[in-house]
Design a protein around this motif. Structure first.
Motif, PDB file in Angstrom:
ATOM      1  N   PHE A  96      43.619  48.170  48.544  1.00 53.55           N
ATOM      2  CA  PHE A  96      44.175  46.965  47.940  1.00 53.55           C
ATOM      3  C   PHE A  96      45.401  46.545  48.747  1.00 53.55           C
ATOM      4  O   PHE A  96      46.377  47.289  48.812  1.00 53.55           O
ATOM      5  CB  PHE A  96      44.548  47.252  46.485  1.00 53.55           C
ATOM      6  CG  PHE A  96      44.999  46.041  45.721  1.00 53.55           C
ATOM      7  CD1 PHE A  96      44.070  45.124  45.235  1.00 53.55           C
ATOM      8  CD2 PHE A  96      46.339  45.797  45.511  1.00 53.55           C
ATOM      9  CE1 PHE A  96      44.479  44.003  44.534  1.00 53.55           C
ATOM     10  CE2 PHE A  96      46.760  44.679  44.820  1.00 53.55           C
ATOM     11  CZ  PHE A  96      45.825  43.779  44.331  1.00 53.55           C
ATOM     12  N   SER A 101      37.222  46.870  48.931  1.00 55.84           N
ATOM     13  CA  SER A 101      38.404  46.458  48.180  1.00 55.84           C
ATOM     14  C   SER A 101      38.324  47.020  46.759  1.00 55.84           C
ATOM     15  O   SER A 101      37.235  47.256  46.224  1.00 55.84           O
ATOM     16  CB  SER A 101      38.506  44.934  48.129  1.00 55.84           C
ATOM     17  OG  SER A 101      37.563  44.428  47.209  1.00 55.84           O
ATOM     18  N   THR A 102      39.491  47.222  46.160  1.00 49.53           N
ATOM     19  CA  THR A 102      39.557  47.755  44.794  1.00 49.53           C
ATOM     20  C   THR A 102      38.783  46.845  43.836  1.00 49.53           C
ATOM     21  O   THR A 102      38.070  47.326  42.952  1.00 49.53           O
ATOM     22  CB  THR A 102      41.041  47.865  44.366  1.00 49.53           C
ATOM     23  OG1 THR A 102      41.726  48.639  45.348  1.00 49.53           O
ATOM     24  CG2 THR A 102      41.185  48.529  43.012  1.00 49.53           C
ATOM     25  N   ILE A 103      38.893  45.544  44.052  1.00 46.54           N
ATOM     26  CA  ILE A 103      38.208  44.594  43.169  1.00 46.54           C
ATOM     27  C   ILE A 103      36.691  44.788  43.246  1.00 46.54           C
ATOM     28  O   ILE A 103      35.990  44.827  42.233  1.00 46.54           O
ATOM     29  CB  ILE A 103      38.587  43.139  43.560  1.00 46.54           C
ATOM     30  CG1 ILE A 103      40.087  42.947  43.376  1.00 46.54           C
ATOM     31  CG2 ILE A 103      37.809  42.118  42.734  1.00 46.54           C
ATOM     32  CD1 ILE A 103      40.683  41.782  44.115  1.00 46.54           C
ATOM     33  N   ILE A 120      35.702  47.957  41.375  1.00 51.17           N
ATOM     34  CA  ILE A 120      35.707  47.761  39.912  1.00 51.17           C
ATOM     35  C   ILE A 120      34.428  47.018  39.494  1.00 51.17           C
ATOM     36  O   ILE A 120      33.762  47.378  38.524  1.00 51.17           O
ATOM     37  CB  ILE A 120      36.956  46.968  39.448  1.00 51.17           C
ATOM     38  CG1 ILE A 120      38.228  47.765  39.726  1.00 51.17           C
ATOM     39  CG2 ILE A 120      36.862  46.625  37.968  1.00 51.17           C
ATOM     40  CD1 ILE A 120      39.532  47.001  39.458  1.00 51.17           C
ATOM     41  N   GLU A 121      34.072  46.009  40.276  1.00 52.92           N
ATOM     42  CA  GLU A 121      32.856  45.237  39.952  1.00 52.92           C
ATOM     43  C   GLU A 121      31.615  46.121  39.975  1.00 52.92           C
ATOM     44  O   GLU A 121      30.768  46.042  39.089  1.00 52.92           O
ATOM     45  CB  GLU A 121      32.677  44.103  40.966  1.00 52.92           C
ATOM     46  CG  GLU A 121      33.505  42.875  40.608  1.00 52.92           C
ATOM     47  CD  GLU A 121      33.522  41.822  41.729  1.00 52.92           C
ATOM     48  OE1 GLU A 121      34.332  40.904  41.625  1.00 52.92           O
ATOM     49  OE2 GLU A 121      32.741  41.954  42.708  1.00 52.92           O
ATOM     50  N   ASP A 148      50.434  43.909  41.047  1.00 47.49           N
ATOM     51  CA  ASP A 148      49.198  43.163  41.268  1.00 47.49           C
ATOM     52  C   ASP A 148      47.980  43.949  40.770  1.00 47.49           C
ATOM     53  O   ASP A 148      47.047  43.378  40.203  1.00 47.49           O
ATOM     54  CB  ASP A 148      49.030  42.827  42.760  1.00 47.49           C
ATOM     55  CG  ASP A 148      50.063  41.795  43.217  1.00 47.49           C
ATOM     56  OD1 ASP A 148      50.715  41.185  42.338  1.00 47.49           O
ATOM     57  OD2 ASP A 148      50.219  41.609  44.436  1.00 47.49           O
ATOM     58  N   LEU A 149      48.001  45.269  40.988  1.00 46.64           N
ATOM     59  CA  LEU A 149      46.877  46.107  40.524  1.00 46.64           C
ATOM     60  C   LEU A 149      46.725  46.039  39.004  1.00 46.64           C
ATOM     61  O   LEU A 149      45.617  46.048  38.473  1.00 46.64           O
ATOM     62  CB  LEU A 149      47.116  47.567  40.924  1.00 46.64           C
ATOM     63  CG  LEU A 149      46.739  47.976  42.342  1.00 46.64           C
ATOM     64  CD1 LEU A 149      47.282  49.368  42.632  1.00 46.64           C
ATOM     65  CD2 LEU A 149      45.231  47.954  42.557  1.00 46.64           C
ATOM     66  N   GLU A 165      47.045  43.674  37.195  1.00 41.69           N
ATOM     67  CA  GLU A 165      46.378  42.427  36.779  1.00 41.69           C
ATOM     68  C   GLU A 165      44.866  42.491  36.984  1.00 41.69           C
ATOM     69  O   GLU A 165      44.141  41.574  36.609  1.00 41.69           O
ATOM     70  CB  GLU A 165      46.945  41.232  37.578  1.00 41.69           C
ATOM     71  CG  GLU A 165      48.427  40.965  37.337  1.00 41.69           C
ATOM     72  CD  GLU A 165      48.727  40.746  35.854  1.00 41.69           C
ATOM     73  OE1 GLU A 165      47.972  40.002  35.204  1.00 41.69           O
ATOM     74  OE2 GLU A 165      49.708  41.353  35.362  1.00 41.69           O
ATOM     75  N   LEU A 166      44.376  43.537  37.607  1.00 44.72           N
ATOM     76  CA  LEU A 166      42.926  43.658  37.853  1.00 44.72           C
ATOM     77  C   LEU A 166      42.207  44.115  36.583  1.00 44.72           C
ATOM     78  O   LEU A 166      42.825  44.706  35.694  1.00 44.72           O
ATOM     79  CB  LEU A 166      42.665  44.650  39.000  1.00 44.72           C
ATOM     80  CG  LEU A 166      43.235  44.305  40.371  1.00 44.72           C
ATOM     81  CD1 LEU A 166      42.694  45.275  41.424  1.00 44.72           C
ATOM     82  CD2 LEU A 166      42.922  42.879  40.774  1.00 44.72           C
TER      83      LEU A 166
END
Ligand code: AMP
Ligand code: ZN
Ligand code: FE
Ligand code: FE
Length: 275
Positions: free
Chosen positions: A71, A177-179, A182-183, A208-209, A211-212
């Motif tokens: 991230f 990416s971390t996003i 997660i998905e 920022d993390l 907010e994920l």
């Protein structure tokens, strides 16, 4: 007896030194009621006939994995719980592992430029001494090889001098990416948890993390000080997130950390298990 479940530990399918069976037996011996094995980037431990053993030991087992991600240039571990076996997450984890092999090659090249010669073959052989089946090789294996070849006097020295972030032979490699991670976790209806957030030093990255779309964070960790745990618990409570916990046990690779030194109650265990 109090229900205690350690939700973060590693077997020899990644960088732990215990087999899944040894880990389950140890968990029982020290009085745990539940366990989640969270190897790096693999769920191979769960394909190792451990559910029968767990049943025999009367130990509740929650499937899990610790997935490497990135991230904003910072390495972030995502814990996934209640991971279905034989799902499309297996294919994703295979891709994550391929990135890991490429990164190991970069680290080997950097070590070579400092006249420390280790080869990929030696690394695989060292991992095979410890591992069964599929191999997930990481920096702890590189550290162990440097120790074996006499370049350092301990695994910790290898990290401090060469392998930790900012050290001369560190390579971050390319990661999903971390996003994205997660998905992928949510696609198979598993829970995505931010692992050991206290270890992230960049404040902006933490903000920022948070907010994920994580389902929770790891608030109880290994031998974290109580005031540090309190900070993360308050953050999670405000967000309505699940608060998980575990030891991050690695056996011989981190000899000072005992299994069960952090744990969660049956309430948290059951929350993670239900879809
Ligand atoms: P990798 O997945 O290859 O980046 O390796 C991560 C693992 O290395 C962690 O799970 C720890 O077991 C270990 N590790 C990371 N940083 C350090 C450090 N500074 N000192 C000792 N071990 C570390
Ligand atoms: Zn590890
Ligand atoms: Fe981790
Ligand atoms: Fe871990």
């Amino acid at each position: 007896m109090t229900f205690k479940a350690d939700l973060h530990c590693h077997t020899n399918h990644s960088d732990g030194s215990f087999t899944p069976q040894e880990l389950l037996n140890l968990a029982k011996k020290i009085g745990l009621s539940g366990l989640s094995i969270t190897d790096h980037d693999t769920i191979a431990a769960y394909y190792d006939n451990i559910f029968d053993l767990a049943k025999k030991l009367n130990l509740q087992l929650l499937t899990g994995v610790e997935i490497s991600s990135e991230f904003n240039g910072v390495s972030i571990h995502v814990l996934a719980y209640n991971v279905p076996l034989n799902s499309k997450l297996d294919d994703f984890l295979q891709l994550v592992r391929e990135k890991r092999y490429q990164r190991n090659r970069l680290i080997i090249e950097k070590l070579l430029s400092k006249n420390m010669v280790i080869t990929e073959e030696e690394l695989i052989n060292l991992a095979k001494e410890n591992q069964q089946g599929m191999t997930v090789i990481g920096r702890p294996h590189i550290a162990k090889l440097l120790l074996k070849k006499g370049y350092v006097r301990s695994i910790q020295e290898a990290f401090d001098k060469y392998l930790k972030k900012g050290a001369s032979c560190y390579a971050s490699g390319s990661k999903f990416s971390t996003i994205e991670v997660i998905e992928k976790v949510h696609e198979v209806n598993a829970k995505a948890i931010l692992a050991h957030p206290h270890a992230i030093k960049e404040k902006k990255v933490i903000n920022d993390l948070l907010e994920l779309p994580f389902d929770g964070l790891e608030g109880y960790y290994s031998r974290l000080y109580l005031h540090e745990e309190k900070k993360w618990i308050e953050i999670a409570e405000k967000k309505g997130w699940i608060i998980t916990g575990g030891s991050d046990f690695h056996g011989d690779f981190k000899p000072r950390i005992p299994l069960g030194c952090s744990w969660v109650s049956d309430e948290v265990f059951n929350e993670l298990q239900c879809l």
